[in-house]
Design a protein around this motif. Structure first.
Motif: not given
Length: 486
Positions: A439-442, A452-455, A472-473, A476-480
């Protein structure tokens, strides 16, 4: 994604039929150690731990998991420090049986090894062949090459030899759909399109699973000298580093920075440790020069630079290792620093990098910011001055409740990472992103870079089954990222 009921049961039976029941573990006692990471900050869950013996069995596991829509989390030595190997459902794919050294090519100065090889085994095999594989980590007796590649590991010799990306010429990778990319070329020049191996090095198993690699070898050092110096500040230590780099060039193998608090806790918790200098100093550096030339007079060279620095007040005291045993004792002060921090209670850790020119400033500014925010917090900032990588760790105030202290992790990460970002640095230097920094990366990464990473993730893993929720996030339902068990 988690497989339930008949889907999961059918998958497990299919895997057992190909791999053998002994290599598909489902009992709680067998899989428990695979559900947590080294720091004990996270605990996950899994349907099974599978242990394929070769790349074909890895490919089979991925093919079947892709058909069932079941996540796959690769693990090597499970020594990661950012939660990247913790499963949240699905199958843990252990690479420990892929542990062969396939080839050593002394003329090409390369060795081809499988991902499950323990780093120390690779080092020893290189040594027996008359070469050096220079990656060196505190966990080298248990970490495995696949994990080193997946996190682009660094260590104490990056200054001279680079990190894993620099030490790798080719890869063999199994993709999310089970196809095998054979890129095991020992070439130092290959301009036939995109350099695909760099997509997978540092990707933490989110784009493909590395099963083998071609690694660079180097001439063995035959001359070596080690010194330990005390300085009044990190600024003075940085000036000494600059002078040594100018005088010694690539003979300067290591320049490791440590604070007085770090030395104190090593002396306190490691029996046999001895303070190397008579007086206490604000800052210390462990220095190593090495050369493949047996007659290289490294000691005179080091003494000359340190002598000038002493005359100018940059070095307050220094000692040279006069024997191999003394050099190892000096290195022990640095190598034990990570493990003794846990003995001082909770430790909020940051693995960051800034430009080398700003590394002393970062230590100074970040230390003051954290001490103002929490009086009594004990800063243990240490690491690799030569490549700007500092492990900026914060030990809890004496007497503070550990759980209460660790609950401040997110707040202190924002304080430290804001300073890093302002200095045009990176919030992750050599440990990876994993879960804890996802989440810090975002928050800090350039939006175009994130896109680009998501692609890439969507292109190589369209079902999001490879280590989902890490780096990368996606979905859905991602671990916290922050609930912890430690």
């Amino acid at each position: 994604m988690t497989a339930h009921g008949s889907t999961g049961t059918a998958l497990i039976e299919t895997l057992k039929a190909r791999l053998g029941e002994a290599y598909v573990l489902t009992a709680t006692s067998d899989i428990d150690a695979h559900l947590t990471e080294a720091r004990g900050l996270y605990r996950g869950e899994a349907l099974a731990v599978v242990r394929p013996k070769d790349r074909e069995e890895v490919a089979f596991v991925l093919q079947e998991c892709a058909k069932a829509g079941v996540p796959v989390v690769p693990q090597g030595g499970n020594t990661g420090l950012v939660g990247g190997g913790v499963p949240y459902g699905g199958v843990v794919l252990s690479l420990t049986r892929l542990d062969r050294i396939r080839e050593i090519d002394p003329v090409n100065a390369t060795m081809t090894v499988e991902a499950g090889c323990i780093l120390k085994t690779v080092q020893d095999a290189a040594g027996e062949a008359g070469y050096l594989f220079p990656l060196s980590l505190a966990s080298e007796g248990s970490c495995r090459i696949g994990g080193n590649l997946a996190t682009n590991a660094g260590g104490t010799a990056v200054l001279r030899y680079g990190n894993m990306r620099d030490l790798t010429l080719g890869l063999e990778v199994v993709l999310a759909d089970g196809r095998i990319w054979d890129g095991l070329k020992g070439l130092r020049k290959d301009n036939t399109g995109y350099d695909l191996k760099d997509l997978f090095i540092g990707s933490e198993g989110t784009l493909g699973i590395i099963t083998a690699a071609v690694l660079k070898l180097f001439p063995k050092p035959h001359a070596r000298v080690t010194a330990f110096i005390g300085c009044a500040s990190p600024y003075d230590a940085l000036k000494v580093f600059q002078r040594l780099r100018e005088a010694a060039g690539d003979q300067l193998t290591a320049f490791e920075y440590m604070p007085e608090f770090g030395i104190e806790i090593v002396l306190k918790h490691m029996p046999g440790s001895v303070r190397p200098l008579a007086e206490k100093h604000n800052s210390y550096a462990l220095i190593e020069l090495s050369s493949p030339q047996k007659d290289a007079d490294l000691q005179s060279q080091l003494e000359a630079v340190l002598g000038e620095a002493f005359e100018e007040g940059l070095v307050q005291d220094a000692v040279l290792g006069s024997s191999e045993a003394q050099s190892q004792a000096l290195w022990g002060l640095r190598e034990h620093l990570s493990e003794v921090q846990r003995m001082e209670g909770g430790s909020i850790k940051h693995d960051v990098a800034v430009p080398v020119s700003r590394v002393a400033e970062f230590i100074d500014v970040a230390t003051k910011a954290c001490e103002v925010e929490m009086p009594g917090v004990r800063v243990c900032a240490f690491g690799h001055f030569g490549d700007g990588n500092i492990h900026f760790n914060l030990s809890q105030p004496v007497g503070m409740d550990k759980a209460k202290y660790l609950s401040e992790w997110e707040r202190f990460s924002r304080i430290v990472h804001d300073i890093v970002h302002d200095m045009n640095g990176s919030i992750s230097a050599e440990h990876g992103i994993g879960l804890i920094k996802r989440d810090e990366l975002v928050h800090y990464k350039d939006p175009v870079a994130l896109d680009l990473m998501h692609s890439l993730k969507r292109a190589l893993d369209p079902q999001n089954i490879l280590n989902p929720g890490k780096v990368v996030a996606v979905g859905e339902n991602l671990p916290s990222a922050f609930p912890k068990v430690g």
